[in-house]
Design a protein around this motif. Structure first.
Motif, PDB file in Angstrom:
ATOM      1  N   VAL A 197       2.545  11.473  98.514  1.00 23.27           N
ATOM      2  CA  VAL A 197       2.951  10.299  99.288  1.00 23.27           C
ATOM      3  C   VAL A 197       2.517   9.063  98.527  1.00 23.27           C
ATOM      4  O   VAL A 197       1.333   8.906  98.203  1.00 23.27           O
ATOM      5  CB  VAL A 197       2.321  10.294 100.700  1.00 23.27           C
ATOM      6  N   THR A 198       3.474   8.198  98.209  1.00 24.22           N
ATOM      7  CA  THR A 198       3.192   6.961  97.477  1.00 24.22           C
ATOM      8  C   THR A 198       3.634   5.783  98.330  1.00 24.22           C
ATOM      9  O   THR A 198       4.807   5.713  98.736  1.00 24.22           O
ATOM     10  CB  THR A 198       3.927   6.930  96.130  1.00 24.22           C
ATOM     11  N   PHE A 258      -2.128   0.237  99.997  1.00 24.73           N
ATOM     12  CA  PHE A 258      -2.138   1.264 101.023  1.00 24.73           C
ATOM     13  C   PHE A 258      -2.491   2.602 100.381  1.00 24.73           C
ATOM     14  O   PHE A 258      -2.392   2.780  99.172  1.00 24.73           O
ATOM     15  CB  PHE A 258      -0.772   1.360 101.722  1.00 24.73           C
ATOM     16  N   ARG A 259      -2.846   3.535 101.197  1.00 25.66           N
ATOM     17  CA  ARG A 259      -3.322   4.831 100.731  1.00 25.66           C
ATOM     18  C   ARG A 259      -2.195   5.659 100.112  1.00 25.66           C
ATOM     19  O   ARG A 259      -1.102   5.769 100.668  1.00 25.66           O
ATOM     20  CB  ARG A 259      -3.959   5.575 101.904  1.00 25.66           C
ATOM     21  N   ASP A 260      -2.471   6.264  98.964  1.00 25.31           N
ATOM     22  CA  ASP A 260      -1.612   7.263  98.343  1.00 25.31           C
ATOM     23  C   ASP A 260      -2.303   8.622  98.427  1.00 25.31           C
ATOM     24  O   ASP A 260      -3.535   8.698  98.500  1.00 25.31           O
ATOM     25  CB  ASP A 260      -1.333   6.923  96.875  1.00 25.31           C
ATOM     26  N   ALA A 261      -1.510   9.692  98.390  1.00 24.86           N
ATOM     27  CA  ALA A 261      -2.100  11.019  98.552  1.00 24.86           C
ATOM     28  C   ALA A 261      -1.318  12.049  97.746  1.00 24.86           C
ATOM     29  O   ALA A 261      -0.104  11.932  97.547  1.00 24.86           O
ATOM     30  CB  ALA A 261      -2.120  11.420 100.031  1.00 24.86           C
ATOM     31  N   ASN A 262      -2.031  13.064  97.301  1.00 24.02           N
ATOM     32  CA  ASN A 262      -1.433  14.130  96.503  1.00 24.02           C
ATOM     33  C   ASN A 262      -2.145  15.446  96.839  1.00 24.02           C
ATOM     34  O   ASN A 262      -3.372  15.486  96.921  1.00 24.02           O
ATOM     35  CB  ASN A 262      -1.584  13.816  95.018  1.00 24.02           C
ATOM     36  N   VAL A 263      -1.365  16.526  97.034  1.00 25.77           N
ATOM     37  CA  VAL A 263      -1.934  17.842  97.324  1.00 25.77           C
ATOM     38  C   VAL A 263      -1.215  18.870  96.455  1.00 25.77           C
ATOM     39  O   VAL A 263       0.017  18.865  96.365  1.00 25.77           O
ATOM     40  CB  VAL A 263      -1.781  18.237  98.808  1.00 25.77           C
ATOM     41  N   SER A 309       0.899   3.716 109.095  1.00 26.21           N
ATOM     42  CA  SER A 309      -0.375   4.116 108.502  1.00 26.21           C
ATOM     43  C   SER A 309      -1.360   2.960 108.402  1.00 26.21           C
ATOM     44  O   SER A 309      -2.564   3.169 108.232  1.00 26.21           O
ATOM     45  CB  SER A 309      -0.139   4.699 107.105  1.00 26.21           C
ATOM     46  N   GLY A 310      -0.871   1.709 108.490  1.00 23.74           N
ATOM     47  CA  GLY A 310      -1.746   0.558 108.363  1.00 23.74           C
ATOM     48  C   GLY A 310      -2.433   0.201 109.665  1.00 23.74           C
ATOM     49  O   GLY A 310      -2.022   0.615 110.751  1.00 23.74           O
ATOM     50  N   ARG A 311      -3.517  -0.572 109.556  1.00 26.59           N
ATOM     51  CA  ARG A 311      -4.250  -1.031 110.735  1.00 26.59           C
ATOM     52  C   ARG A 311      -4.108  -2.545 110.880  1.00 26.59           C
ATOM     53  O   ARG A 311      -4.113  -3.269 109.890  1.00 26.59           O
ATOM     54  CB  ARG A 311      -5.729  -0.659 110.622  1.00 26.59           C
ATOM     55  N   LEU A 312      -3.998  -2.982 112.127  1.00 24.31           N
ATOM     56  CA  LEU A 312      -3.873  -4.412 112.382  1.00 24.31           C
ATOM     57  C   LEU A 312      -5.211  -5.126 112.219  1.00 24.31           C
ATOM     58  O   LEU A 312      -6.257  -4.591 112.603  1.00 24.31           O
ATOM     59  CB  LEU A 312      -3.353  -4.653 113.791  1.00 24.31           C
ATOM     60  N   ASN A 342      -6.279   8.197  97.397  1.00 20.55           N
ATOM     61  CA  ASN A 342      -6.931   6.981  96.919  1.00 20.55           C
ATOM     62  C   ASN A 342      -6.343   5.779  97.636  1.00 20.55           C
ATOM     63  O   ASN A 342      -5.158   5.738  97.945  1.00 20.55           O
ATOM     64  CB  ASN A 342      -6.785   6.839  95.397  1.00 20.55           C
ATOM     65  N   ASP A 343      -7.225   4.842  97.927  1.00 20.91           N
ATOM     66  CA  ASP A 343      -6.814   3.568  98.478  1.00 20.91           C
ATOM     67  C   ASP A 343      -7.613   2.493  97.771  1.00 20.91           C
ATOM     68  O   ASP A 343      -8.218   2.725  96.719  1.00 20.91           O
ATOM     69  CB  ASP A 343      -6.990   3.538 100.003  1.00 20.91           C
TER      70      ASP A 343
END
Length: 820
Positions: free
Chosen positions: A417-418, A423-428, A326-329, A454-455
């Protein structure tokens, strides 16, 4: 609008009790359990009730079988499981018996046994035995259909006789989920399929005009004093792998275990410890020129088995777990990265699922992936550093699903997702209602979901809603649906969503027949219309309508034709790839497709399709799309099947975004000719029901050739030919060329041996080749020659999985203790 109001009020007032006299089977306990050998000379069968008088539901509704094709079923039970014997009368020459692997129905007669311990018409457990001896099993519900990814370990035996075939089955209690009751009534159904004529019959007659077959289960009575067993099973495995690529040889050995444990009478824990997916199948990768990612089917068994609860609301796309980082270089100009991992390692995964006697489904899923770093080198100084591209991450799903009214359910689901660090976390979270009356004639759906991510930079909430109602039984059916999502709605951390920011209306009408006519066994004719808008701003994006006809002939050939028309202007806000600031206009696209799938019972069968599409407007008459597919099947005998495939798709004068090119705030499009070709071979030789040799091969070639002239996207969505930019001068890289030759080759050859119930040994040889170049005008043979100049990856793997049941293990130790 009036028909839908009538439907809505009918839905509200028609929750009446389903009136039907149910058949009943009175089962007796035995002290002499039968031997599962297909020979019905056991004492247990001497006084067991006989269930017969089956009723046909396909193709001739309501017919009964002649004497020489009748079915007789008997049942008994003891403290360990339920035993079933079925005598399927038939002419031996009419019994079709193709050997296949588990859950593959092939061209075989079969006998089906369906249990519903809750007797709620919604949660069936299905067991099938084919005339070849192969097994299949599934869990079934009207909300999600049949899930053959679910597997249990049970016993069966088949014996061919002069006047038919005999099946003997033992279903251990560990394969069923039920509560301990003093005098329970279970749902039960028997199902027989005559493959040669496609006739299907059940013991308790069903109404095929209504979708929920569980409504017509018979009743199983007489079970007394049984205790749900300790449901604890172990699946230890060991695997070895040797791979060669680019002159190097790598080897790996792994050992681990999958565990199934009944936490309660209804809840089961599934866990994979040190998971191994080295033998997961290939993805059918294609060249992707569009704005959306490709979606692939799940190949890992842990993520395909028993995931029905977690699929509620379409919020779970299991390929997110252990997929790309999920990360970018962050690289400086003088830096280069070392080996970049294609996948992220899954450390462990667990799931808990089940349903109480009162219809409450409970699901919990959790998976953890490991922290992953890459090495970055400074090409000037030689110094190295590392960067985290994926932190330690936790994926979690919680589901509560309450069923009611025999067809309906209300569901609360949450995915989370934690990820460690910045890094980005997400909740649905989703709340879903599926409302259907007891007779399964009218239904309504309502859904609302909220996403939060949120990031380091921001936090956003997004929302979506859905509302629909309609008539879902009988010959004539209809529905209307409204879908909404704002531009912040995003589930892609653990789900998959191709687009948001929509406000869409859909209406469908269909008519189907269930009984044979002069030429057809059954037919379907449907039409629909869609009207689409952006949610923000509330602006029109397009509309389309279409039709679909299909049917099965009296000679068991299936055929169909369908069409689609995007009438008027269509406003594509995604192809420009700059948010919703620009759009690309197409106008009056229409397409049609016809297909045939001939009778698979024959030595030779053919699946084929042919389609054509074009734009009907003044400016782009030269655009057209033609495609066809040919898939001949050869059933050499009951053991050997081979399927060949060739699919061809040709776009002429297609227009689309030139990947990666946006210069001086101008969005560039190119006109291109594209040809996709796929050749495939799949074959299987089944020595018997337990030994199989299978081959799978796929070669995919895609070529894309751009015209030299490029186009600039205008504010009104049209394209103007550019006098400045061509495909040879749009990049600062002098070697840049947008033309593409994309070629892949995958081959799998495997041998599988089921040496004991639930235990398998699999040997797999795999060969992979890939080539990407700009030589789009190369011929097929030249492209293939270039492909074989590339380095090949050759892999051999061997995997052993052994099934151990705690109760069997406990009994062994008891016997040893008594002996000593």
């Amino acid at each position: 609008m009036k028909p839908f109001l009538i439907t809505f009020f009918a839905l509200l007032i028609s929750f009446q009790t389903l009136a039907q006299d149910k058949k009943s089977y009175q089962i007796k306990r035995t002290d002499y359990p039968p031997k599962i050998d297909g020979v019905l000379d056991d004492k247990a069968w001497s006084d067991a009730q006989i269930a017969t008088d089956f009723t046909e539901f396909k193709p001739d509704v309501g017919d009964t079988a002649p004497e020489n094709k009748k079915t007789k079923v008997q049942m008994t039970y003891d403290d360990t499981g339920i035993y079933v014997a079925a005598y399927c009368y038939d002419n031996p020459e009419d019994i079709m018996r193709q050997f296949t692997q588990r859950d593959n129905f092939g061209q075989s007669d079969f006998f089906g046994l369906i249990f519903n311990p809750n007797n709620d018409a919604q949660n069936n457990t299905e067991f099938f035995v084919f005339s070849s001896g192969t097994q299949a099993d599934a869990v079934e519900s009207p909300n999600y259909g049949e899930d053959f990814g679910w597997n249990a370990v049970w016993e069966s035996s088949v014996k061919l006789v002069d006047d038919g075939w005999i099946i003997e089955i033992k279903i251990p209690y560990r394969a069923l989920r039920f509560t301990q009751q003093e005098d329970p009534t279970w749902g039960i159904q028997f199902h027989r399929h005559y493959r040669k004529t496609r006739e299907q019959m059940t013991w308790s007659a069903i109404d095929v005009t209504k979708g929920n077959i569980g409504l017509y289960n018979a009743e199983l009575k007489g079970i007394k004093n049984i205790t749900p067993p300790t449901r604890l099973s172990f699946f230890p495995y060991a695997s070895g792998l040797v791979s060669t690529f680019d002159g190097e040889t790598d080897s790996d050995f792994a050992a681990g275990m999958d565990i199934k444990y009944g936490l309660t009478e209804n809840l089961t824990l599934d866990a994979t410890l040190i998971p191994d997916f080295s033998q997961a199948g290939f993805d059918d990768v294609q060249l992707n020129l569009g704005p959306f990612e490709q979606q692939f089917s799940e190949q890992r068994q842990f993520f395909t088995e028993g995931v029905d609860l977690f699929s509620k609301g379409n919020l779970f796309y299991s390929r997110r777990i252990g997929d790309r980082a999920s990360g970018r270089l962050s690289l400086d100009d003088n830096e280069s990265v070392g080996d970049f991992p294609e996948k992220i390692q899954l450390l462990n995964a667990v799931k808990v699922s089940g349903r109480t006697k009162n219809g409450l489904g409970i699901g919990f899923f959790n998976a953890v992936t490991e922290k992953t770093e890459v090495s970055i080198s400074n090409e000037d100084t030689g110094l190295k550093r590392s960067q985290v591209i994926e932190p330690l991450a936790n994926y979690n799903i919680m589901v509560l699903d309450q069923q009611f009214n025999k067809n309906s359910a209300i569901t609360l689901i949450n995915t989370n997702v934690t990820r460690n660090g910045d890094f980005r976390d997400a909740n649905v979270t989703g709340l879903l209602l599926d409302l259907v009356n007891k007779s399964n004639t009218y239904g309504a759906i309502a859904e609302v979901k909220m996403s939060t991510f949120n990031d380091v930079q921001n936090k956003d909430n997004g929302y979506t809603a859905r509302l629909g109602l309609g008539k879902n039984s009988g010959n004539l059916r209809y529905s209307a649906t409204y879908d909404y999502a704002d531009e912040n709605y995003d589930i892609n951390d653990l789900g998959i969503l191709f687009r948001n920011n929509y406000s869409n209306f859909n209406a469908e009408v269909s008519y189907r027949t269930f009984e044979p006519s002069k030429n057809f066994n059954n037919t379907y004719l449907g039409t629909w219309i869609n009207y689409n808008q952006l949610a923000n701003p509330n602006t029109f994006t397009g509309a389309n309508t279409g039709f679909n006809f299909n049917g099965q002939t009296k000679t068991l050939h299936n055929l169909g034709i369908n069409g689609n028309w995007n009438f008027g202007k269509q406003y594509d806000y995604f192809e420009p790839r700059n948010g919703f600031d620009s759009y690309f206009v197409t106008e009056n696209y229409a397409q049609a497709n016809m297909w045939i799938s001939s009778n698979y019972n024959l030595f030779f069968a053919l699946d084929a399709n042919l389609g054509y599409g074009r734009l009907f407007n003044d400016t782009r008459k030269n655009f057209n799309n033609i495609w066809f597919g040919l898939n001949p099947r050869f059933k050499f005998n009951d053991k050997f099947l081979m399927v060949l495939g060739f699919d061809y798709d040709n776009y002429t004068a297609d227009r689309g975004y030139v990947n990666g090119q946006e210069i001086d705030d101008r969005i560039l499009f190119g006109q291109r000719d594209r040809v996709d070709m796929t050749a495939s071979i799949s074959g299987s030789y089944n020595f018997n029901s337990f030994n199989a040799l299978t081959l799978s091969f796929r070669n995919y070639l895609s070529t894309v050739t751009y015209d030299n002239s490029l186009y600039v996207l205008q504010n009104n969505g049209t394209l103007n030919r550019s006098d400045i930019y061509t495909k040879n001068n749009i990049s600062s890289d002098p070697d840049f060329d947008p033309d593409i030759n994309f070629n892949t080759w995958n081959l799998d050859l495997s041998y599988t041996w089921q040496f004991a119930p639930g235990s398998n040994l699999t040997a797999l040889y795999r060969n992979q080749i890939f080539n990407f170049s700009n030589d789009s005008e190369a011929s097929f043979f030249d492209s293939t020659e270039d492909l074989f100049k590339q380095e090949q990856r050759n892999t051999f793997s061997l995997k052993l999985v052994y099934f151990i049941d705690y109760n069997d293990l406990k009994n062994v130790f008891k016997k040893k203790s008594k002996t000593s």
